[in-house]
Design an enzyme around this catalytic site. Sequence first.
Site, PDB file in Angstrom:
ATOM      1  N   LYS A  80       0.845  -1.203   0.000  1.00  0.00           N
ATOM      2  CA  LYS A  80       0.000   0.000   0.000  1.00  0.00           C
ATOM      3  C   LYS A  80       0.875   1.246   0.000  1.00  0.00           C
ATOM      4  O   LYS A  80       1.865   1.317   0.744  1.00  0.00           O
ATOM      5  CB  LYS A  80      -0.897  -0.048   1.247  1.00  0.00           C
ATOM      6  CG  LYS A  80      -1.990   1.015   1.303  1.00  0.00           C
ATOM      7  CD  LYS A  80      -2.837   0.806   2.561  1.00  0.00           C
ATOM      8  CE  LYS A  80      -3.978   1.800   2.682  1.00  0.00           C
ATOM      9  NZ  LYS A  80      -4.757   1.598   3.932  1.00  0.00           N
ATOM     10  N   SER A 155      -9.747   2.145   3.120  1.00  0.00           N
ATOM     11  CA  SER A 155      -8.879   2.844   2.206  1.00  0.00           C
ATOM     12  C   SER A 155      -8.016   1.917   1.341  1.00  0.00           C
ATOM     13  O   SER A 155      -7.570   2.309   0.268  1.00  0.00           O
ATOM     14  CB  SER A 155      -7.969   3.798   2.978  1.00  0.00           C
ATOM     15  OG  SER A 155      -7.124   3.067   3.852  1.00  0.00           O
ATOM     16  N   SER A 179      -9.640  -0.443   7.214  1.00  0.00           N
ATOM     17  CA  SER A 179      -9.121  -0.325   5.841  1.00  0.00           C
ATOM     18  C   SER A 179      -8.419  -1.550   5.278  1.00  0.00           C
ATOM     19  O   SER A 179      -8.116  -1.584   4.084  1.00  0.00           O
ATOM     20  CB  SER A 179      -8.186   0.873   5.749  1.00  0.00           C
ATOM     21  OG  SER A 179      -8.945   2.043   5.764  1.00  0.00           O
TER      22      SER A 179
HETATM   23  N1  LIG Z   1      -7.545   3.700   7.321  1.00  0.00           N
HETATM   24  C1  LIG Z   1      -8.739   3.306   7.751  1.00  0.00           C
HETATM   25  O1  LIG Z   1      -8.924   2.259   8.327  1.00  0.00           O
HETATM   26  C2  LIG Z   1      -9.671   4.364   7.617  1.00  0.00           C
HETATM   27  C3  LIG Z   1     -11.140   4.309   7.639  1.00  0.00           C
HETATM   28  N2  LIG Z   1     -11.748   3.625   6.533  1.00  0.00           N
HETATM   29  C4  LIG Z   1     -11.458   5.771   7.663  1.00  0.00           C
HETATM   30  O2  LIG Z   1     -12.019   6.296   6.729  1.00  0.00           O
HETATM   31  O3  LIG Z   1     -11.088   6.402   8.621  1.00  0.00           O
END
Ligand SMILES: NC(=O)C[C@H](N)C(=O)O
Length: 502
Positions: A80, A155, A179
């Site tokens: 990533k 993400s 994410s």
């Molecule tokens: N990096 C993550 O786990 C982020 C999570 N989806 C958020 O929008 O904060």
Amino acid sequence: MSDLTRRTAAELAALLAAKEVSSVEVTQAHLDRMAAVDGDVHAFLHVNTDEALAAAAAVDARRAAGEELAELAGVPIAVKDIIVTKGQVTTAASKILENWVPPYDATLVTKLRAAGMPILGKTNLDEFAMGSSTEHSAYGATRNPWDLERIPGGSGGGSAAAVAAFEAPLAIGTDTGGSIRQPAAVTGTVGTKPTYGGVSRYGLIALASSLDQAGPVSRTVLDSALLHEVIGGHDPLDSTSLPDPATGYVAAARSRDLKGVRVGIVKELGGEGYQEGVRRSFEQSVALLQQAGAEVVEVSCPSFEYALAAYYLILPAEASSNLAKFDGMRFGLRVEPTDGPVTAERVMAATRGAGFGDEVKRRIILGTYALSAGYYDAYYGSAQKVRTLIQRDFAAAFARADVLVSPTAPTTAFKFGEKLDDPMAMYLNDVATIPANLAGIPGLSLPSGLSDDGLPVGFQVLAPAREDARLYRVGGVLERLLTEKWGGPLLAQAPELEVASR
Ligand SMILES: NC(=O)C[C@H](N)C(=O)O
């Protein structure tokens, strides 16, 4: 050998060890696949063709010389793009880091290199890992290989899509609020968020330091366990790193039954707001766990109701502080104002105004407000108290169950644009994954089947801190029963991507 990209990492490792294939062949097969499908999928922001092939050739030479190698030696991987790689562009999918080349490797990257794993490239994400769809990437969204009109989660949508599209057998993700697990759920892949501190955060561009955790993305539970053992373990360069070595995961992933294992269904994660097909798939998997000998109980975690609210105070607060370093002075983008004096303050404002996307700005503003004098106790302080309540809920639940289970995400993959203008709807994708980050406990998502819309559903397993091995045990057994039922892996049911001719 045909179809090297369809093999699991464990299978590739066995073929490599038996010298039936070389790492150069395996790596080239994946680079070819990337060239053929990534124009559509857009899982990668940067491809490291020459470097990956050189690393593959080096590991082949070591094997030919009879050197003892790590189990995954020669198996390529995608990383990533929020994890720094020495000499290779790392952007966190932000314009503010466009073309930035880090001078050092993250500890987990050092471990991948030491294990002889060629790095294929860097995968797409929501800018600074803020989002659940990759639509917030400054470089364009990644598409879900199951349906190119739909999001791959976020993400870490790039890492999940790369693995689901057979562009990489393995990938590294990061999970601050889901994410790794949510993208795994909506792409039919396996994703593990280790215990907080289980994998070094050194060289991970910080989003929220008390929540961030890197971990594996793969197509099987065993592959996740194999990769977890490579990247895990203590790191003196990360002050929050646990002292434990990363062992026992692979053995756990090979478990055959669940006799004596108590599985707790979390009452609060699965009712209203969860798609019908998601719930059905979840219940079918629970029945299989029972069949494998597990004892199923229901547990209640009443404070989870406030988890999302607490997360959206803690995360923005920490992010606003972590992202202060992107100021146009130290690294990355620098924008000078075109009118008026060029002062430090005005360069910072111009750089941050131009370099950050809307979601990042939204969270920086939220976080700055939540931390400001006079509001600190009311917002950040209250959120920290909720965090303690959530930890207590988990402690009580784990007194009754060895692992907890829930659907990973409330819905299957949605269409592009569907939630982009409604931050709250976007945030709700992580409602079932966020509690684990707030408590620092490990979680794994594996595919449990298809919903009514023909799209993959994720099944989440949670364990107490430092008991990551339980995830692999329960996940490994469930995966075996499910693949027997389906007559093969779920991803075999994904539509074929159109292959671009080169
Ligand atoms: N990096 C993550 O786990 C982020 C999570 N989806 C958020 O929008 O904060």
